[in-house]
Design a protein around this motif. Sequence first.
Motif, PDB file in Angstrom:
ATOM      1  N   ILE A  95       0.835  -1.207   0.000  1.00 48.55           N
ATOM      2  CA  ILE A  95       0.000   0.000   0.000  1.00 48.55           C
ATOM      3  C   ILE A  95       0.867   1.254   0.000  1.00 48.55           C
ATOM      4  CG2 ILE A  95      -1.674   1.331   1.351  1.00 48.55           C
ATOM      5  CD1 ILE A  95      -2.857  -1.346   2.271  1.00 48.55           C
ATOM      6  N   GLU A  96       1.959   1.254   0.762  1.00 53.78           N
ATOM      7  CA  GLU A  96       2.857   2.411   0.815  1.00 53.78           C
ATOM      8  C   GLU A  96       3.370   2.771  -0.578  1.00 53.78           C
ATOM      9  OE1 GLU A  96       4.917   1.653   5.221  1.00 53.78           O
ATOM     10  OE2 GLU A  96       6.078   1.454   3.370  1.00 53.78           O
ATOM     11  N   GLY A  99       1.109   4.261  -3.692  1.00 51.42           N
ATOM     12  CA  GLY A  99       0.808   5.684  -3.807  1.00 51.42           C
ATOM     13  C   GLY A  99       1.595   6.364  -4.909  1.00 51.42           C
ATOM     14  N   LEU A 103       0.418   7.871  -8.461  1.00 56.08           N
ATOM     15  CA  LEU A 103       0.328   9.323  -8.513  1.00 56.08           C
ATOM     16  C   LEU A 103       1.224   9.945  -9.579  1.00 56.08           C
ATOM     17  CD1 LEU A 103       0.127  10.011  -4.678  1.00 56.08           C
ATOM     18  CD2 LEU A 103      -1.640  10.548  -6.372  1.00 56.08           C
ATOM     19  N   SER A 163       2.277   5.336   5.241  1.00 59.72           N
ATOM     20  CA  SER A 163       1.902   5.659   3.867  1.00 59.72           C
ATOM     21  C   SER A 163       2.037   7.151   3.569  1.00 59.72           C
ATOM     22  CB  SER A 163       0.463   5.219   3.589  1.00 59.72           C
ATOM     23  OG  SER A 163       0.352   3.812   3.650  1.00 59.72           O
ATOM     24  N   TYR A 166       5.247   8.174   1.749  1.00 56.28           N
ATOM     25  CA  TYR A 166       5.355   7.854   0.326  1.00 56.28           C
ATOM     26  C   TYR A 166       4.266   8.529  -0.509  1.00 56.28           C
ATOM     27  CZ  TYR A 166       8.856   4.460   1.672  1.00 56.28           C
ATOM     28  OH  TYR A 166       9.988   3.872   2.164  1.00 56.28           O
ATOM     29  N   TRP A 167       3.030   8.503  -0.037  1.00 56.13           N
ATOM     30  CA  TRP A 167       1.942   9.096  -0.808  1.00 56.13           C
ATOM     31  C   TRP A 167       2.083  10.616  -0.903  1.00 56.13           C
ATOM     32  CZ3 TRP A 167      -2.912   6.863  -2.641  1.00 56.13           C
ATOM     33  CH2 TRP A 167      -2.911   5.459  -2.605  1.00 56.13           C
ATOM     34  N   GLY A 171       5.042  10.956  -3.547  1.00 54.43           N
ATOM     35  CA  GLY A 171       3.990  10.972  -4.545  1.00 54.43           C
ATOM     36  C   GLY A 171       3.578  12.368  -4.942  1.00 54.43           C
TER      37      GLY A 171
END
Length: 303
Positions: A95-96, A99, A103, A163, A166-167, A171
């Motif tokens: 999940i991390e 992103g 993106l 997250s 990273y997001w 991202g």
Amino acid sequence: MSEISLVVRPRGRPIKNLPETITVNPEDDAAQIHKKIADASKFSIHRLRVTKGSDGTPIANTKDTTVHATGLRNKSAIDVKDLGPQIPWRTVFVIEYLGPLLLHPLVYYGRPLIYGTSQPPSQLQTITLIMCFLHFLKREYETLFVHRFSAATMPVFNIFKNSAHYWLLAGINVAFWCYAPWAPTAGPSNPLITYTGITLFATGELLNFYTHIVLRDLRRPGTTERGIPQGIGFSLVTCPNYFFEIVAWIGVALVSRSFSTVLFLAVAAGQMAPWGQKKERRYRKEFGDKYKKKRYAIFPGII
């Protein structure tokens, strides 16, 4: 040896159906303690933290240590803490990295809507997209097929904290500023700097992948036991995987020429530094004189 009785005490929030005592054989592996408590309380075994009541020492959920070896004896007390809802580490990593993997193309191809421009992306912006996409695609591959995790789960809440790095930073932050029509990447490139960046990126990514393979092969499947890592970079720093990742992102920074990339790199290095120093202390304690001590944890001559 005959079975012994252990006194079970809750620590922190109440645990429904937690038994007051459990009986185990001293020659059983320590994992049996966790299993009996989990079976009785109907809790996931990964949600429970078990420690010795005498000194708070954690009792590992492992088959490599016997109950007797933990120091527990008849009528010894053990404390059980509910760690809350858990999620697998592998799922968190997937999940991390998802992103920025989503993106970057979204912002790159959505430039007309996001920035209101009809100008096509520049060569540097395209190269930046490829580098970032390949980096996180590699991360996802390693998560699914390379890494072995010493801990099975982590608290669910941590997924939001992990997250965000990273997001948001890798991202939204990097993508928004690198693909903008006014970004440095929108201008002409300096071939020397660009090719240097690409070379550093490719070298860093390949050697980072190599170190992950080395680290994976040090741990036997199904165990948390490790050997002493050796190979390219391991004689220079404690964690060459971190070092080579920094090298790769220096390459991205040279190509993108964006402060947003430098910001992500600085925050990431700041996070990796204490991890590397902690691992160096663990290696020294675990392997003793067999381990060649390192002066630097993640970057030669600096950290």
